[in-house]
Scaffold this active site. Sequence first.
Site, PDB file in Angstrom:
ATOM      1  N   GLY A 131       6.794  -4.028   4.467  1.00  0.00           N
ATOM      2  CA  GLY A 131       6.105  -2.750   4.344  1.00  0.00           C
ATOM      3  C   GLY A 131       6.594  -1.769   5.400  1.00  0.00           C
ATOM      4  N   CYS A 132       6.295  -0.494   5.204  1.00  0.00           N
ATOM      5  CA  CYS A 132       6.811   0.547   6.101  1.00  0.00           C
ATOM      6  C   CYS A 132       6.152   0.505   7.472  1.00  0.00           C
ATOM      7  CB  CYS A 132       6.669   1.921   5.452  1.00  0.00           C
ATOM      8  SG  CYS A 132       5.019   2.298   4.823  1.00  0.00           S
ATOM      9  N   PHE A 133       4.811   0.535   7.539  1.00  0.00           N
ATOM     10  CA  PHE A 133       4.136   0.406   8.820  1.00  0.00           C
ATOM     11  C   PHE A 133       4.496  -0.928   9.478  1.00  0.00           C
ATOM     12  CE2 PHE A 133       0.450   3.576   8.208  1.00  0.00           C
ATOM     13  CZ  PHE A 133       0.905   4.393   9.233  1.00  0.00           C
ATOM     14  N   ALA A 134       4.572  -1.979   8.669  1.00  0.00           N
ATOM     15  CA  ALA A 134       4.895  -3.302   9.203  1.00  0.00           C
ATOM     16  C   ALA A 134       6.256  -3.291   9.891  1.00  0.00           C
ATOM     17  CB  ALA A 134       4.870  -4.338   8.088  1.00  0.00           C
TER      18      ALA A 134
END
Length: 322
Positions: A131-134
């Site tokens: 994921g992007c935030f991850a």
Amino acid sequence: MMKIKTAIIGAAGYTGGELLRILVHHSNCELVYVHSNSQKGKKVTDAHPDLIGDTDLIFTDKVETEGIDAVFLGLPHGETKGFLETHPFPEETKIIDLSTDFRDESNGFVYGLPEVNKFKIKSAKKIANPGCFATGIQLALAPAVLKGWIKDDVHISGITGSTGAGKKLNETSHFSYRSSNMSVYKLFAHQHLKEINQTFGQLQKSFDQNLLFVPYRGNFPRGIWITAYFPFSGTNEEVIQAYREFYKDAPFTHVSEKDIDMKQAVNTNKCIVHTQVANGQLVAYSAIDNLLKGASGQAVQNFNLAFGLEETTGLNLKSIGF
């Protein structure tokens, strides 16, 4: 030159568009078809008009599984498992999924964060793209986790652009809401925390600290800015040395001794990391483009690794300066 016969499933949205922008110019990729139920029969350039002159492809709603070397899955979260059950690809086809469905490394999927799992990705048939935030959070903190420096709660804030909410319009991605505005959502309960903890547990088996993550909606279209901090008694020189050692074989993750800004990373597959030690805290900042290193760019990076290509192929993109 090796040409990899490739398909994109779910190519009408933001991440599908970014995949197309990269892959139409990728020297080792042959795009066989691009799939979209909503855009079937239309030109790709109708949905992505910036690609005029770059491709004559037409969207199809038919899924061909034979003769495909690689498939990118850009379906909505929760739909990939069902799709693969009804459309099984041959065992030799490499599958790169951009949804949340397999990030727990279930069903034979490898978690596709190259800075941590590069060697596993190289031999993988199925890859779950992070994921992007991850991605931003893991790359800001992974070297510190490996060193065992984190012994207390980690305070994290992250600001994302409106493209992170997808192409379909909703109240909180509307220009009238986002412009000159900020808001918090999913306080301490963001879905990406699960995959972050999975990686940190891989790096440091005893890791069980709380990640107190506050996600913000930003008033800009693309990009992610992460700030993370925790108690630390060492020096910043020690931190920089550890971070540079950790990322020495990572062509897209760069440790900067100078202050950074988000535009350094926007429109690239880079993650720019900067650290400071102040008031007994190690503060780590990271900046990525949520649609590239946070999604489609990283997916192509995984594609390159899985097919034994140079990791940077097709991804030498320039950031915007202003």
